[in-house]
Design a protein around this motif. Structure first.
Motif, PDB file in Angstrom:
ATOM      1  N   LEU A  80      73.753  46.089  54.418  1.00 60.08           N
ATOM      2  CA  LEU A  80      74.822  44.835  54.612  1.00 60.08           C
ATOM      3  C   LEU A  80      74.372  43.950  55.589  1.00 60.08           C
ATOM      4  O   LEU A  80      74.036  44.299  56.422  1.00 60.08           O
ATOM      5  N   GLY A  81      74.620  42.658  55.058  1.00 64.71           N
ATOM      6  CA  GLY A  81      74.000  41.758  56.113  1.00 64.71           C
ATOM      7  C   GLY A  81      74.037  40.334  55.333  1.00 64.71           C
ATOM      8  O   GLY A  81      74.168  40.262  54.292  1.00 64.71           O
ATOM      9  N   ARG A  82      73.585  39.391  56.431  1.00 70.24           N
ATOM     10  CA  ARG A  82      73.382  38.224  55.619  1.00 70.24           C
ATOM     11  C   ARG A  82      72.025  37.786  54.954  1.00 70.24           C
ATOM     12  O   ARG A  82      71.630  36.821  54.355  1.00 70.24           O
ATOM     13  N   ALA A  83      71.068  38.728  55.252  1.00 76.77           N
ATOM     14  CA  ALA A  83      69.748  38.728  54.790  1.00 76.77           C
ATOM     15  C   ALA A  83      69.641  38.577  53.334  1.00 76.77           C
ATOM     16  O   ALA A  83      70.452  39.427  52.609  1.00 76.77           O
ATOM     17  N   HIS A  84      68.530  37.901  52.599  1.00 73.53           N
ATOM     18  CA  HIS A  84      68.699  37.968  51.193  1.00 73.53           C
ATOM     19  C   HIS A  84      68.357  39.002  50.431  1.00 73.53           C
ATOM     20  O   HIS A  84      68.391  39.433  49.334  1.00 73.53           O
ATOM     21  N   ASP A  85      67.570  39.943  51.153  1.00 73.40           N
ATOM     22  CA  ASP A  85      67.022  41.151  50.609  1.00 73.40           C
ATOM     23  C   ASP A  85      68.194  42.288  50.732  1.00 73.40           C
ATOM     24  O   ASP A  85      67.711  43.515  50.469  1.00 73.40           O
ATOM     25  N   SER A  86      69.310  42.104  51.291  1.00 70.42           N
ATOM     26  CA  SER A  86      70.227  42.995  51.700  1.00 70.42           C
ATOM     27  C   SER A  86      70.910  43.665  50.211  1.00 70.42           C
ATOM     28  O   SER A  86      70.875  42.639  49.270  1.00 70.42           O
ATOM     29  N   THR A  87      71.278  44.697  50.229  1.00 73.65           N
ATOM     30  CA  THR A  87      72.018  45.044  48.783  1.00 73.65           C
ATOM     31  C   THR A  87      73.064  44.480  48.834  1.00 73.65           C
ATOM     32  O   THR A  87      73.454  43.870  47.580  1.00 73.65           O
ATOM     33  N   ILE A  88      74.099  44.189  49.806  1.00 73.57           N
ATOM     34  CA  ILE A  88      75.056  43.339  49.689  1.00 73.57           C
ATOM     35  C   ILE A  88      74.899  42.123  50.756  1.00 73.57           C
ATOM     36  O   ILE A  88      74.791  42.557  51.738  1.00 73.57           O
ATOM     37  N   VAL A  89      74.827  41.219  50.084  1.00 73.24           N
ATOM     38  CA  VAL A  89      74.576  39.948  51.145  1.00 73.24           C
ATOM     39  C   VAL A  89      76.074  39.217  51.389  1.00 73.24           C
ATOM     40  O   VAL A  89      76.896  38.911  50.572  1.00 73.24           O
ATOM     41  N   LEU A  90      76.377  39.220  52.594  1.00 76.39           N
ATOM     42  CA  LEU A  90      77.584  39.045  53.265  1.00 76.39           C
ATOM     43  C   LEU A  90      77.468  37.351  53.492  1.00 76.39           C
ATOM     44  O   LEU A  90      76.566  37.176  54.464  1.00 76.39           O
ATOM     45  N   ASP A  91      78.115  36.577  53.172  1.00 76.72           N
ATOM     46  CA  ASP A  91      78.191  35.178  53.396  1.00 76.72           C
ATOM     47  C   ASP A  91      79.392  34.945  54.625  1.00 76.72           C
ATOM     48  O   ASP A  91      80.608  34.604  54.213  1.00 76.72           O
ATOM     49  N   ASP A  92      79.267  35.567  55.585  1.00 73.47           N
ATOM     50  CA  ASP A  92      80.145  35.686  56.589  1.00 73.47           C
ATOM     51  C   ASP A  92      79.934  35.038  58.014  1.00 73.47           C
ATOM     52  O   ASP A  92      78.474  35.850  58.390  1.00 73.47           O
ATOM     53  N   ASP A  93      80.362  34.454  58.584  1.00 73.29           N
ATOM     54  CA  ASP A  93      79.900  33.990  59.896  1.00 73.29           C
ATOM     55  C   ASP A  93      79.752  35.186  61.044  1.00 73.29           C
ATOM     56  O   ASP A  93      78.953  35.037  62.071  1.00 73.29           O
ATOM     57  N   TYR A  94      80.696  36.117  60.792  1.00 72.16           N
ATOM     58  CA  TYR A  94      80.553  37.197  62.019  1.00 72.16           C
ATOM     59  C   TYR A  94      79.625  38.189  61.731  1.00 72.16           C
ATOM     60  O   TYR A  94      79.594  39.568  62.186  1.00 72.16           O
ATOM     61  N   ALA A  95      78.661  38.122  60.435  1.00 70.95           N
ATOM     62  CA  ALA A  95      77.893  39.351  60.100  1.00 70.95           C
ATOM     63  C   ALA A  95      76.391  38.772  60.480  1.00 70.95           C
ATOM     64  O   ALA A  95      76.036  37.648  60.590  1.00 70.95           O
ATOM     65  N   SER A  96      75.728  39.934  61.118  1.00 70.41           N
ATOM     66  CA  SER A  96      74.368  39.807  61.327  1.00 70.41           C
ATOM     67  C   SER A  96      73.400  39.576  60.054  1.00 70.41           C
ATOM     68  O   SER A  96      73.995  40.200  58.992  1.00 70.41           O
TER      69      SER A  96
END
Length: 170
Positions: free
Chosen positions: A99-115
């Motif tokens: 989980l995270g903002r990286a494009h290769d994450s399983t769940i891509v979080l578009d959140d300012d509070y996520a790393s």
């Protein structure tokens, strides 16, 4: 210096200058509008509803269970219950979910509070699912408790990363 050499150098400098301008505009655009979040499998499954496209058919879920027996309280899917990805479902098939903002994450979080690499959820040898914070700035919370070590997840317990809440369900 010949006229041809001078012309080639001028054209090369012009090309490098335009490349710099294009890259600068892309950086400014991504800062203003954020990263683009694409739904996984959207090209393949364009005709099917999105939630159904993310869930594996029951036959596949039973076959890919890792060979062990499944108990009654064993989760089969990960569901996003709050945030921009509300309704997103990922079938649990024994693989690690990042989980995270990286494009290769399983769940891509578009959140300012996520790393970019915020947390991961993975199964242990006993079939229990574990959540681990990967050194994020704002932390990962399980039932209002900030995680400091890898922690087992109970069925239905909310996992909060910024504005996104995720639960394990049957």
């Amino acid at each position: 210096m010949s006229e041809l050499t001078l012309t080639v150098m001028r054209l090369g400098f012009l090309a490098v200058l335009w490349l710099f301008v294009i890259v600068a505009v892309q950086v400014i655009r991504s800062d203003l509008f954020g990263t683009r979040v694409t739904q996984r499998g959207s090209r393949r499954d364009a005709g099917r509803p999105q939630q159904a496209a993310r869930q594996a058919p029951p036959q596949q879920r039973q076959q890919s269970g890792g060979g062990g027996r499944r108990g009654r309280n064993t989760p089969t899917k990960l569901v996003v219950t709050e945030g921009t990805l509300t309704g997103t479902t990922v079938a649990l098939q024994g693989q690690t979910i990042t989980l995270g903002r990286a494009h290769d994450s399983t769940i891509v979080l578009d959140d300012d509070y996520a790393s970019s690499r915020h947390a991961r959820i993975y199964p242990d040898r006993d079939g229990q699912w574990i959540v681990e914070d990967l050194g994020s700035t704002n932390g990962t919370y399980l039932d209002r408790t900030r995680l400091t070590t890898p922690t087992p997840i109970s069925l239905g317990a909310p996992i909060r990363i910024g504005k996104t809440v995720i639960e394990l369900r049957k």
